[in-house]
Scaffold this active site. Structure first.
Site, short mmCIF file in Angstrom:
data_model
loop_
_atom_site.label_atom_id
_atom_site.label_comp_id
_atom_site.label_asym_id
_atom_site.label_seq_id
_atom_site.Cartn_x
_atom_site.Cartn_y
_atom_site.Cartn_z
N THR A 47 0.80 -1.21 0.00
CA THR A 47 0.00 0.00 0.00
C THR A 47 0.84 1.27 0.00
O THR A 47 0.29 2.35 -0.16
CB THR A 47 -0.95 0.03 1.22
OG1 THR A 47 -0.19 -0.04 2.42
CG2 THR A 47 -1.94 -1.10 1.16
N GLY A 48 2.19 1.15 0.14
CA GLY A 48 3.00 2.37 0.14
C GLY A 48 2.50 3.27 1.25
O GLY A 48 2.90 3.12 2.38
N THR A 49 1.66 4.23 0.93
CA THR A 49 0.71 4.76 1.90
C THR A 49 1.10 5.98 2.70
O THR A 49 2.24 6.15 3.10
CB THR A 49 0.33 3.66 2.90
OG1 THR A 49 -0.33 2.63 2.21
CG2 THR A 49 -0.57 4.14 3.99
N THR A 50 0.07 6.77 2.98
CA THR A 50 0.08 7.73 4.09
C THR A 50 -1.23 7.52 4.84
O THR A 50 -2.30 7.59 4.24
CB THR A 50 0.16 9.18 3.59
OG1 THR A 50 1.31 9.33 2.75
CG2 THR A 50 0.26 10.14 4.76
N SER A 177 4.79 5.66 4.02
CA SER A 177 5.92 6.25 3.29
C SER A 177 5.84 7.77 3.18
O SER A 177 6.85 8.44 2.97
CB SER A 177 6.00 5.64 1.88
OG SER A 177 4.76 5.79 1.20
#
Length: 243
Positions: A47-50, A177
């Site tokens: 999901t990489g994600t914030t 990330s």
């Protein structure tokens, strides 16, 4: 930052367990196992994600972006819901491998339902956070770093749960990330006793800020509002709808 284990329902003391039901029955089975190599992990959807969690005067607001990537180089999905309800008044974000996060959420939901069936009342947020930390430390869920947010009799709670099982409670937190970019905006915009509406705008702006520079985040925002009445989750591909 506050650790939830102290005085939680999952503190293992003789006095607490003496009159309680056997905590090992009924059993839900063993933890799932995996045999992935490091090379295999490059082909896992992540999901990489914030993801952001904020305590408010009304409850809790959680915000996440919508992007999933393959090996960090290819956008594999532009409409991922990275926050899920796991409790009548609680929700958890997905950070890390998609499969690991989904398995983690499913395991926690099962335990929440078992707890309520045994005791006739919802599990507290402190106890749920402790349980989530135990699962993260002991289960094969890859490098997950979710946020747990919820409301109980003690008030509003936001916890970050690290891959080693560490659990920390704070007024607001960010994982993923894009966390450095989102934290910069939150440090300026956060105030105590924000309403849910105000916190929703702040959280959406922080996600948008991260999406501008972090390649693992983007494609819109999912917003989750939690009060003592329940959980409401809605997505927006256009940031202008909510900022």
């Amino acid at each position: 930052m506050r650790a939830p284990q102290h005085n939680s329902d999952f503190s293992r003391t003789v006095n607490q367990l003496a009159d309680d039901p056997n905590p090992y029955e009924p059993e839900v089975g063993s933890m799932p196992k995996n045999e992935f190599s490091r090379a295999d992990l490059d082909n896992v959807n992540k999901t990489g994600t914030t993801t952001i969690g904020i305590t408010t005067e009304d409850g809790v607001v959680i915000a996440t972006d919508m992007r999933a990537s393959l090996g960090g180089r290819f956008v594999s999905n532009k409409n991922v819901q990275k926050v899920e309800q796991i409790h009548p008044t609680g929700a958890l974000t997905m950070v890390g491998s998609v499969g690991g996060a989904q398995s983690f959420i499913g395991s926690l939901r099962a335990e929440v339902n078992l707890y309520e069936a045994r005791r006739g009342e919802p599990i507290s947020m402190d106890a749920l956070a402790t349980l989530a930390g135990n699962f993260a430390r002991g289960g094969p869920f890859f490098a997950i770093h979710p946020i747990l947010g919820g409301v109980d009799e003690e008030g509003s709670h936001v916890y970050s749960i690290d891959p080693a099982g560490g659990v920390m409670e704070d007024d607001y937190t960010v994982t993923g990330s894009g966390m450095q970019l989102a934290y910069g905006l939150l440090e300026q915009e956060f105030e105590e006793d924000l309403s849910n509406d105000e916190a929703t705008t702040v959280a959406a702006r922080a996600i948008k800020s991260a999406a501008e520079r972090d390649t693992g985040s983007g494609n819109g925002v999912f917003l989750c509002e939690i009060t003592d009445e329940g959980v409401d989750i809605h997505g927006h591909h256009d940031f202008d709808e909510v900022v």
